[in-house]
Design a protein around this motif. Structure first.
Motif, short mmCIF file in Angstrom:
data_model
loop_
_atom_site.label_atom_id
_atom_site.label_comp_id
_atom_site.label_asym_id
_atom_site.label_seq_id
_atom_site.Cartn_x
_atom_site.Cartn_y
_atom_site.Cartn_z
N LEU A 21 3.38 -6.04 -6.91
CA LEU A 21 2.82 -6.13 -8.26
C LEU A 21 3.50 -7.25 -9.04
CD1 LEU A 21 2.56 -2.30 -8.90
CD2 LEU A 21 0.65 -3.88 -9.15
N LEU A 30 0.87 -1.55 -15.19
CA LEU A 30 1.08 -0.60 -14.10
C LEU A 30 2.52 -0.69 -13.58
CD1 LEU A 30 -0.38 1.42 -12.11
CD2 LEU A 30 -0.60 -0.50 -10.57
N LEU A 42 5.01 4.97 -3.90
CA LEU A 42 5.12 6.27 -4.56
C LEU A 42 3.81 7.04 -4.41
CD1 LEU A 42 6.82 4.87 -7.75
CD2 LEU A 42 7.88 6.42 -6.09
N MET A 63 -6.13 -4.56 -8.65
CA MET A 63 -5.16 -5.13 -9.58
C MET A 63 -4.76 -6.56 -9.17
SD MET A 63 -4.26 -3.21 -12.17
CE MET A 63 -5.06 -1.69 -12.67
N PHE A 105 -5.35 4.00 -5.83
CA PHE A 105 -3.93 3.87 -6.14
C PHE A 105 -3.14 3.60 -4.87
CE2 PHE A 105 0.38 5.10 -7.08
CZ PHE A 105 0.55 4.70 -8.39
N SER A 106 -3.41 4.39 -3.84
CA SER A 106 -2.59 4.30 -2.64
C SER A 106 -2.81 2.98 -1.89
CB SER A 106 -2.88 5.48 -1.72
OG SER A 106 -1.95 5.52 -0.68
N LEU A 107 -4.04 2.49 -1.88
CA LEU A 107 -4.27 1.22 -1.18
C LEU A 107 -3.84 0.03 -2.04
CD1 LEU A 107 -7.73 1.95 0.46
CD2 LEU A 107 -5.47 2.08 1.50
N TYR A 161 5.52 2.00 -13.20
CA TYR A 161 5.86 2.23 -11.78
C TYR A 161 7.37 2.09 -11.58
CZ TYR A 161 4.70 2.20 -6.76
OH TYR A 161 4.57 2.51 -5.44
N ASN A 172 2.04 7.42 -1.87
CA ASN A 172 1.99 8.19 -0.63
C ASN A 172 2.93 9.38 -0.65
OD1 ASN A 172 1.39 5.29 -0.22
ND2 ASN A 172 0.76 6.03 1.79
N ALA A 210 0.83 -1.21 0.00
CA ALA A 210 0.00 0.00 0.00
C ALA A 210 0.86 1.26 0.00
CB ALA A 210 -0.93 -0.01 1.21
N1 TRP Z 1 -0.11 1.38 -3.49
C1 TRP Z 1 1.15 1.62 -4.10
C2 TRP Z 1 1.50 3.08 -3.98
O1 TRP Z 1 0.86 3.79 -3.26
C3 TRP Z 1 1.20 1.18 -5.53
C4 TRP Z 1 0.57 -0.13 -5.77
C5 TRP Z 1 0.95 -1.34 -5.30
C6 TRP Z 1 -0.62 -0.32 -6.49
N2 TRP Z 1 0.07 -2.28 -5.70
C7 TRP Z 1 -0.90 -1.69 -6.43
C8 TRP Z 1 -1.45 0.54 -7.17
C9 TRP Z 1 -2.03 -2.21 -7.05
C10 TRP Z 1 -2.57 0.03 -7.77
C11 TRP Z 1 -2.87 -1.33 -7.72
O2 TRP Z 1 2.42 3.55 -4.56
#
Ligand code: TRP
Length: 445
Positions: free
Chosen positions: A316, A100, A27, A222, A216-218, A104, A29, A24
């Protein structure tokens, strides 16, 4: 039925929580949250964000994890357990993770690169940094490091690393935030950052950005949490664990604001300057802090960014590699090798678009196109697909994995069943409308 997780479990509950928090906290955050807050007027953003992460984010997390624990498989295997057709949706979600991850890792590479330059006492602006082949070299290095960690296994790699790095990351961010609060721009920064505005609750654009940032943050939508879910032991309460992970995620994002806004205000830069906030605005500030302080603050900041990014990238990569093993009975090693090759192919155009070559499609950098396609539009689609499939088609597997019929657990599933299918299409339509208006989609230009 053999389980593609091979029956592997996280070694302890703390290990599971830290690994999930590692996914979670990323990047999203430290890099994304502050600039999204900045672009959306500061404190105005906080309330919609908090509501999004807790009311929608926690339920989706719980359902994703429960599905993984119930099936003992990755995202493709879990979907395949519902129906043959659902398996294709699972593959689509795994493909989303792959794309993604490919970009990333480009940003992870920038973090690594700025750390390397920082250690050498240099703070290049973003244009200088990306002029040559830096984006490519550091992208390759990040992909290599991420693969290496995942190859060490769930316990020996992902969990072991998160147990060391996540507490370290918290210390780094707390230290940097305390430093931020000593800077002269503090008062102005705090006013900008912390003044909530109840009228923003009526602004749909702020809600769209808040929910998007929450997803995105959680790291939902995916297949990551379903993949990790398969490694959670029986008896661990998923609702409580998710709440802890979400709390860690909120705290670290919130602290990142205390690092970045005081620096931005002290050195007179625009807090709403967008994605280059961490890689252009800050290096200039580090330069102004003088050789000693600038050196230390820059190194610690980019170290924090890199640590946060790596533990997310790892989640990921694990998701895609296990997804592939769900389809083909291949070894972990072979699957990782294939995924790495795909990643390099897919990520290279994004990396090249921020190099001397400046690779573009339809007048926009490839990186920006992929970021909009996956980061902005792909995530809600992913949340829709996983939310609907898991809570409707997979409800028996989800309730087996949930291991609880407490009222709160049932409420959580109810939210995913009844809110997500309506909320996401509305969000999506509003987002499309919004971006056509701002012409951020090339087709609309
Ligand atoms: N959550 C991570 C972040 O905040 C990125 C991330 C990891 C992510 N797994 C994910 C984003 C799955 C979307 C889906 O940077």
């Amino acid at each position: 039925m053999t389980s593609s997780s091979g029956g592997v479990k996280f070694g302890s509950k703390a290990g599971f929580i830290l690994a999930t928090a590692g996914s979670a906290v990323g990047l999203g955050n430290i890099w994304r949250f502050p600039f999204v807050v900045g672009e959306n007027g500061g404190g105005v953003f906080l309330l919609p964000y908090l509501i999004s992460v807790t009311a929608i984010g926690i339920p989706i997390m719980v359902v994703e994890m429960a599905a993984g624990r119930g099936s003992g498989k990755g995202i493709v295997g879990t979907f395949a357990a519902f129906s043959k057709r659902a398996k294709w949706l699972g593959l689509l979600v795994a493909l989303g993770s792959l794309v993604l991850l490919s970009y990333y890792l480009v940003v992870t590479g920038w973090s690594l690169g700025y750390l390397a330059f920082g250690l050498a006492g240099r703070h290049p602006g973003f244009d200088d940094f990306t002029e040559g082949a830096n984006s490519i070299l550091f992208f390759l290095a990040s992909a290599g490091i991420t693969t290496l960690i995942v190859s060490l296994g769930v316990r020996g790699g992902i969990e072991a690393l998160s147990k060391i790095l996540m507490p370290g990351l918290l210390l780094l961010v707390v230290g940097l935030a305390i430093y931020g609060l000593t800077l002269p721009g503090r008062d102005e920064a705090l006013k900008f950052y912390l003044t909530p505005d109840p009228s923003a609750l009526a602004n749909p654009t702020v809600w769209i950005r808040a929910l998007g940032q929450a997803f995105f943050s959680l790291g939902v939508g995916m297949g990551v949490l379903t993949t990790y879910g398969a490694y959670i032991s029986r008896g661990t309460n998923l609702v409580k664990s998710s709440a802890v992970v979400v709390a860690i995620d909120i705290v670290i994002a919130f602290l990142a604001g205390f690092v970045i806004f005081p620096i931005a205000f002290t050195f007179g830069s625009e807090p709403g300057s967008g994605p280059q906030l961490a890689f252009d605005t800050l290096p200039r500030a580090f330069e102004s802090l003088g050789p000693a302080v600038g050196y230390i603050v820059a190194v610690l900041f980019y170290l924090a960014l890199l640590v946060a990014a790596l533990t997310s990238a790892v989640s990921l990569l694990e998701t895609v590699a296990v997804g592939l093993r769900d389809v083909r009975g291949i070894s972990r090693r072979v699957s990782l090798g294939i995924v790495l090759a795909l990643l390099l192919m897919l990520g290279m155009p994004s990396a090249l678009s921020y190099s001397g070559l400046g690779l573009e499609v339809a007048g926009r950098r490839v990186f920006d196109v992929v970021d909009t396609a996956v980061g902005t539009f792909g995530l809600p689609i992913g949340v829709f697909i996983t939310g609907v499939t898991l809570s409707w088609l997979g409800s028996s597997i989800v309730s087996r994995g949930l291991e609880s019929r407490a009222r709160i657990s049932l409420l959580v599933v109810w939210v995913v069943r009844w809110m997500v299918p309506f909320l996401i299409p509305i969000l999506f339509a509003a987002m499309l409308f919004d971006s056509l208006r701002h012409r951020i989609i090339p087709l609309a230009g």
